[in-house]
Design a protein around this motif. Structure first.
Motif, PDB file in Angstrom:
ATOM      1  N   THR A 139      61.097 -60.569  92.609  1.00 30.16           N
ATOM      2  CA  THR A 139      61.416 -61.858  92.113  1.00 30.16           C
ATOM      3  C   THR A 139      61.146 -62.159  90.679  1.00 30.16           C
ATOM      4  OG1 THR A 139      60.807 -62.525  94.344  1.00 30.16           O
ATOM      5  CG2 THR A 139      61.048 -64.358  92.706  1.00 30.16           C
ATOM      6  N   ARG A 140      62.285 -62.883  90.152  1.00 28.60           N
ATOM      7  CA  ARG A 140      62.202 -63.117  88.526  1.00 28.60           C
ATOM      8  C   ARG A 140      62.516 -64.653  88.660  1.00 28.60           C
ATOM      9  NH1 ARG A 140      64.464 -60.112  84.372  1.00 28.60           N
ATOM     10  NH2 ARG A 140      65.948 -61.852  84.208  1.00 28.60           N
ATOM     11  N   SER A 141      61.984 -65.356  87.527  1.00 28.79           N
ATOM     12  CA  SER A 141      62.453 -66.869  87.537  1.00 28.79           C
ATOM     13  C   SER A 141      63.848 -67.280  87.365  1.00 28.79           C
ATOM     14  CB  SER A 141      61.633 -67.291  86.269  1.00 28.79           C
ATOM     15  OG  SER A 141      61.867 -66.601  85.097  1.00 28.79           O
ATOM     16  N   ASP A 142      64.456 -66.154  86.812  1.00 26.38           N
ATOM     17  CA  ASP A 142      66.154 -66.760  86.898  1.00 26.38           C
ATOM     18  C   ASP A 142      66.733 -66.645  87.882  1.00 26.38           C
ATOM     19  OD1 ASP A 142      66.339 -64.090  86.862  1.00 26.38           O
ATOM     20  OD2 ASP A 142      67.203 -63.573  84.755  1.00 26.38           O
ATOM     21  N   GLY A 143      66.086 -65.957  89.149  1.00 23.22           N
ATOM     22  CA  GLY A 143      66.898 -65.943  90.355  1.00 23.22           C
ATOM     23  C   GLY A 143      67.784 -64.570  90.458  1.00 23.22           C
ATOM     24  N   ASP A 144      67.679 -63.782  89.553  1.00 21.25           N
ATOM     25  CA  ASP A 144      68.304 -62.417  89.633  1.00 21.25           C
ATOM     26  C   ASP A 144      67.194 -61.117  89.599  1.00 21.25           C
ATOM     27  OD1 ASP A 144      70.001 -60.342  89.596  1.00 21.25           O
ATOM     28  OD2 ASP A 144      70.504 -60.875  87.201  1.00 21.25           O
ATOM     29  N   PRO A 145      66.897 -61.023  90.920  1.00 25.10           N
ATOM     30  CA  PRO A 145      65.611 -59.954  91.172  1.00 25.10           C
ATOM     31  C   PRO A 145      65.852 -58.744  90.450  1.00 25.10           C
ATOM     32  CG  PRO A 145      66.304 -60.898  93.232  1.00 25.10           C
ATOM     33  CD  PRO A 145      67.473 -61.375  92.207  1.00 25.10           C
ATOM     34  N   ALA A 146      64.752 -58.200  89.987  1.00 23.17           N
ATOM     35  CA  ALA A 146      64.776 -56.694  89.324  1.00 23.17           C
ATOM     36  C   ALA A 146      64.887 -55.681  90.600  1.00 23.17           C
ATOM     37  CB  ALA A 146      63.480 -56.667  88.650  1.00 23.17           C
ATOM     38  N   VAL A 147      65.434 -54.691  90.228  1.00 24.59           N
ATOM     39  CA  VAL A 147      65.427 -53.478  91.338  1.00 24.59           C
ATOM     40  C   VAL A 147      64.455 -52.601  90.841  1.00 24.59           C
ATOM     41  CG1 VAL A 147      66.922 -51.793  92.318  1.00 24.59           C
ATOM     42  CG2 VAL A 147      67.867 -54.040  91.429  1.00 24.59           C
ATOM     43  N   VAL A 148      63.567 -52.351  91.976  1.00 25.38           N
ATOM     44  CA  VAL A 148      62.375 -51.344  91.769  1.00 25.38           C
ATOM     45  C   VAL A 148      62.323 -50.330  92.860  1.00 25.38           C
ATOM     46  CG1 VAL A 148      59.793 -51.665  91.701  1.00 25.38           C
ATOM     47  CG2 VAL A 148      61.113 -53.576  91.088  1.00 25.38           C
ATOM     48  N   LEU A 149      62.025 -49.122  92.305  1.00 23.06           N
ATOM     49  CA  LEU A 149      61.954 -48.168  93.132  1.00 23.06           C
ATOM     50  C   LEU A 149      60.721 -48.097  93.790  1.00 23.06           C
ATOM     51  CD1 LEU A 149      63.483 -45.369  93.965  1.00 23.06           C
ATOM     52  CD2 LEU A 149      62.071 -44.343  91.913  1.00 23.06           C
ATOM     53  N   SER A 150      60.445 -47.784  95.293  1.00 24.78           N
ATOM     54  CA  SER A 150      59.219 -47.965  96.002  1.00 24.78           C
ATOM     55  C   SER A 150      58.263 -46.981  95.279  1.00 24.78           C
ATOM     56  CB  SER A 150      59.405 -47.713  97.347  1.00 24.78           C
ATOM     57  OG  SER A 150      59.781 -46.421  97.704  1.00 24.78           O
ATOM     58  N   LEU A 151      56.998 -47.297  95.569  1.00 25.46           N
ATOM     59  CA  LEU A 151      55.989 -46.489  95.021  1.00 25.46           C
ATOM     60  C   LEU A 151      56.110 -45.014  95.793  1.00 25.46           C
ATOM     61  CD1 LEU A 151      53.347 -45.772  93.731  1.00 25.46           C
ATOM     62  CD2 LEU A 151      52.007 -46.952  95.261  1.00 25.46           C
ATOM     63  N   SER A 152      56.298 -45.320  97.112  1.00 24.98           N
ATOM     64  CA  SER A 152      56.222 -43.706  97.852  1.00 24.98           C
ATOM     65  C   SER A 152      57.456 -43.052  97.559  1.00 24.98           C
ATOM     66  CB  SER A 152      56.397 -44.009  99.432  1.00 24.98           C
ATOM     67  OG  SER A 152      57.602 -44.737  99.922  1.00 24.98           O
ATOM     68  N   VAL A 153      58.523 -43.456  96.892  1.00 29.48           N
ATOM     69  CA  VAL A 153      59.588 -42.689  96.515  1.00 29.48           C
ATOM     70  C   VAL A 153      59.307 -42.079  95.022  1.00 29.48           C
ATOM     71  CG1 VAL A 153      62.167 -42.624  95.933  1.00 29.48           C
ATOM     72  CG2 VAL A 153      61.429 -43.642  98.142  1.00 29.48           C
ATOM     73  N   ARG A 154      58.698 -43.062  94.438  1.00 28.83           N
ATOM     74  CA  ARG A 154      58.278 -42.565  92.877  1.00 28.83           C
ATOM     75  C   ARG A 154      57.122 -41.318  93.157  1.00 28.83           C
ATOM     76  NH1 ARG A 154      57.217 -48.436  92.080  1.00 28.83           N
ATOM     77  NH2 ARG A 154      55.140 -47.908  91.837  1.00 28.83           N
ATOM     78  N   GLU A 155      56.398 -41.420  94.005  1.00 24.60           N
ATOM     79  CA  GLU A 155      55.340 -40.459  94.356  1.00 24.60           C
ATOM     80  C   GLU A 155      56.189 -39.151  94.795  1.00 24.60           C
ATOM     81  OE1 GLU A 155      52.392 -42.109  96.917  1.00 24.60           O
ATOM     82  OE2 GLU A 155      51.281 -42.824  95.046  1.00 24.60           O
ATOM     83  N   LEU A 156      57.071 -39.394  95.675  1.00 22.36           N
ATOM     84  CA  LEU A 156      57.839 -38.098  96.144  1.00 22.36           C
ATOM     85  C   LEU A 156      58.572 -37.508  95.237  1.00 22.36           C
ATOM     86  CD1 LEU A 156      59.076 -36.611  98.598  1.00 22.36           C
ATOM     87  CD2 LEU A 156      61.019 -38.102  98.716  1.00 22.36           C
TER      88      LEU A 156
END
Length: 160
Positions: A139-156
């Motif tokens: 969530t972002r204050s401007d209503g345009d959420p950031a796209v985030v890679l999950s921790l498990s996939v980052r680790e993989l």
């Protein structure tokens, strides 16, 4: 070239490919750039296959039966590991320059032509990459959420 070097080369080329896809229809010469990246990516992937090694992002895509749209969202979420310049270039190409990939950027690339924000967000939410939690939205204050890679996939993928 060793396995580690090949994996790094494919990762870099996947980032170049993502940027080339962002350029399509927006910059002259984008098709030629995409063809060039594909011409370099194909033999690198073949070399990995010859070694019996699956590129981890492709393995995730196969495991979760990703569509092309799912895989492209994954690649957009991976852009921060290609460097801030890659993120800034992609966001500028997709209509709203910034230092993070947001839902509006994903919609511009993956779901072009949606003119209704809610409908586009619903279409995006139905993608397997989000449904399976591979990508999350921050969530972002401007209503345009950031796209985030999950921790498990980052680790993989060896990014953590």
């Amino acid at each position: 070239m060793g396995t580690g070097a090949l994996l790094r080369a494919v990762f870099r080329l996947e980032g170049e490919r993502t940027l080339a896809l962002c350029r399509l229809g927006r910059e002259p010469g984008a098709e030629a750039a995409l063809e060039d990246v594909e011409a370099r990516l194909t033999p690198a992937l073949a070399a990995l296959e010859a070694l019996g090694v699956a590129y981890p992002a492709h393995d995730v895509a196969r495991r979760y039966k990703f569509s092309d749209a799912d895989y492209l969202v994954l690649q957009l979420a991976l852009l921060p590991w290609q460097g801030l310049a890659a993120v800034q270039q992609a966001t500028a190409l997709l209509g709203d320059p910034g230092s993070e990939i947001r839902v509006s950027h994903v919609i511009a690339l993956v779901l072009p032509g949606h003119d209704d924000w809610e409908s586009a967000r619903n279409a995006l939410a139905s993608l397997r990459v989000l449904d399976e939690g591979i990508i999350t939205l921050s969530t972002r204050s401007d209503g345009d959420p950031a796209v985030v890679l999950s921790l498990s996939v980052r680790e993989l993928l060896g990014l953590e």
